[in-house]
Design an enzyme around this catalytic site. Structure first.
Site, PDB file in Angstrom:
ATOM      1  CG  PHE A   6     -14.341  -9.903  10.362  1.00 40.14           C
ATOM      2  CD1 PHE A   6     -15.639  -9.201  10.056  1.00 40.14           C
ATOM      3  CD2 PHE A   6     -14.040 -10.851   9.534  1.00 40.14           C
ATOM      4  CE1 PHE A   6     -16.087  -9.521   8.868  1.00 40.14           C
ATOM      5  CE2 PHE A   6     -14.523 -11.130   8.094  1.00 40.14           C
ATOM      6  CZ  PHE A   6     -15.529 -10.526   8.054  1.00 40.14           C
TER       7      PHE A   6
ATOM      8  CG  LEU B 187     -12.439 -13.662  14.174  1.00 40.50           C
ATOM      9  CD1 LEU B 187     -13.806 -13.491  14.734  1.00 40.50           C
ATOM     10  CD2 LEU B 187     -12.242 -15.081  13.710  1.00 40.50           C
ATOM     11  CB  CYS B 188      -8.922  -9.507  16.100  1.00 35.75           C
ATOM     12  SG  CYS B 188      -7.760  -9.073  17.815  1.00 35.75           S
ATOM     13  CB  VAL B 189      -7.912 -14.900  18.523  1.00 35.02           C
ATOM     14  CG1 VAL B 189      -6.541 -14.561  19.130  1.00 35.02           C
ATOM     15  CG2 VAL B 189      -8.509 -16.046  19.189  1.00 35.02           C
TER      16      VAL B 189
ATOM     17  CB  ALA C 142     -13.267 -13.257  18.582  1.00 35.97           C
TER      18      ALA C 142
END
Lengths: 137, 136, 122
Positions: B40, B78-80, B83
């Site tokens: 994501f 998910l791409c931290v 996010a």
């Protein structure tokens, strides 16, 4: 034919996150050794204007960031000639889009610092068809 | 058998991309293909928010993804950075008072997705091992 | 190559389709490959289904049916309600869509078959 990820950047630099998202995805991919080719298309060509002065909107200069691409081993950079032609016809008042594309790169782009290949429609199709993966932002 | 990696870039509800992506994943698995991971990025990170609060007759993508992971054991990464920029925070980010990242999702760096594709490039001769990336 | 179309912006989508049947050998040599000659599979889903009537016409007019394999995801097509409109406007149109419709399993199979996969969306 080597495997490469083609990243297509299609948005102008400042008023959405797309340009930065494309740029950061490219860096993420090249960091793990994936070959990345980067294409400016549509409004993405506006990222290349050299006179960008985004201080007033408190953003970092996108053109300056892009100059770093070769430092991250992203050296295959392409610009869609049709996208440039469509957008700069109005400025130049010329119908001969190809001529103006050249003029654009000579005068107002950052091409002297960022080596980019101008690609026509057919070259574009080949660039896309030969990619292993494509992400379009 | 084909291996796929799915790249989701749009917010649930605003867009129906995640719904199409999930439908693709489920059908692919039914057909005997493998989903290596769902990643994501951009507004896609909103799929992981436990704060999503839909009417009962509407689709809650956070729940749907969580159920999908439970049933199929597919990593939901998910791409931290993406996010954090959009207010999705994990528990281990200590400076944050609370977490709204659903347990099924793993915050990772961007490289997590591209490493999978790169592994691909190295094994190019073995066609069966190549992973295809699909963006939604 | 497979292009997933999630947008109903005609200009955007058209910019990724071959314009006409071209035989420019010089260009192909320059780029060092003829891979692009392979048929492109275009799958319309989500709002992309609204482009179906215009794309069918374009393919016909420009004689691109040999270059582009047009598919429409059935559930998204059904959701649109366009079917009734197309069939009332053109009796043969109703039959045309049947050839192009794919279900979710067939869409997955097309993605497994083609590479790379590009998504065109707004």
């Amino acid at each position: 034919m080597s495997a490469y990820l083609l990243i297509i950047s299609t948005h102008a630099p400042y008023h959405s996150s797309f340009a930065m998202d494309a740029y950061e995805a490219a860096l993420g991919a090249t960091n793990v050794g994936l070959e990345v080719r980067f294409l400016f298309q549509g409004n993405g060509v506006f990222q290349l204007l050299s006179a960008q002065t985004p201080a007033g909107i408190q953003h970092k200069n996108m053109a300056k960031k892009l100059k770093a691409l070769p430092l991250f081993d992203i050296e295959d950079i392409y610009v869609c000639s049709k996208s440039v032609a469509l957008r700069f016809e109005a400025i130049s008042g010329q119908n001969h889009a190809q001529n103006y594309t050249n003029e654009f790169f000579e005068k107002i782009s950052i091409s002297d610092e960022l080596e980019a290949q101008i690609v026509n429609e057919q070259e574009l199709n080949i660039l896309m068809a030969n990619a292993s993966h494509i992400l379009r932002f | 058998m084909q291996r796929f990696a799915i790249f989701v870039t749009k917010s649930p509800y605003d867009s129906r991309n995640a719904e199409s992506a999930l439908r693709f994943c489920e059908a692919a698995i039914t057909a005997g293909h493998r989903i290596e991971q769902v990643f994501f990025y951009q507004s896609g990170v909103h799929n992981s928010s436990t704060f999503l609060d839909l009417n009962t007759d509407e689709i809650n993508m956070c729940k749907r993804w969580s159920e999908f992971k439970l049933a199929n054991d597919v990593p939901l990464n998910l791409c931290v950075t993406a996010a954090a920029r959009r207010g999705i925070v994990a528990e281990d980010q200590k400076s944050k008072p609370d977490s709204n990242l659903a347990a099924a999702f793993t915050p990772v760096g961007m490289s997590e997705y591209f490493s999978a594709l790169n592994e691909n490039a190295k094994n190019e001769k073995d066609a069966a091992s190549t992973i295809k990336s699909i963006q939604f | 190559m497979l292009i997933q179309v999630l947008s109903n912006s005609f200009d955007l989508v058209q910019s990724y389709l071959p314009n006409s049947v071209q035989n420019d050998d010089e260009n192909k040599e320059r780029a060092g490959s003829v891979e692009a000659d392979k048929k492109i599979c275009v799958v319309l889903l989500q709002d992309g289904v609204y482009l179906y009537p215009s794309l069918v016409r374009i393919l016909e007019e420009k004689d691109l049916n040999n270059l582009i394999d047009l598919r429409v995801l059935d559930i998204d097509w059904m959701a649109s309600g366009l079917g009734a409109l197309v069939s009332s406007a053109d009796k043969s149109g109703a039959q045309t869509i049947e050839r192009h419709l794919v279900n979710t399993q067939q869409w997955v199979a097309l993605c497994a078959e083609h590479s790379p996969i590009m998504t065109v969306q707004d």
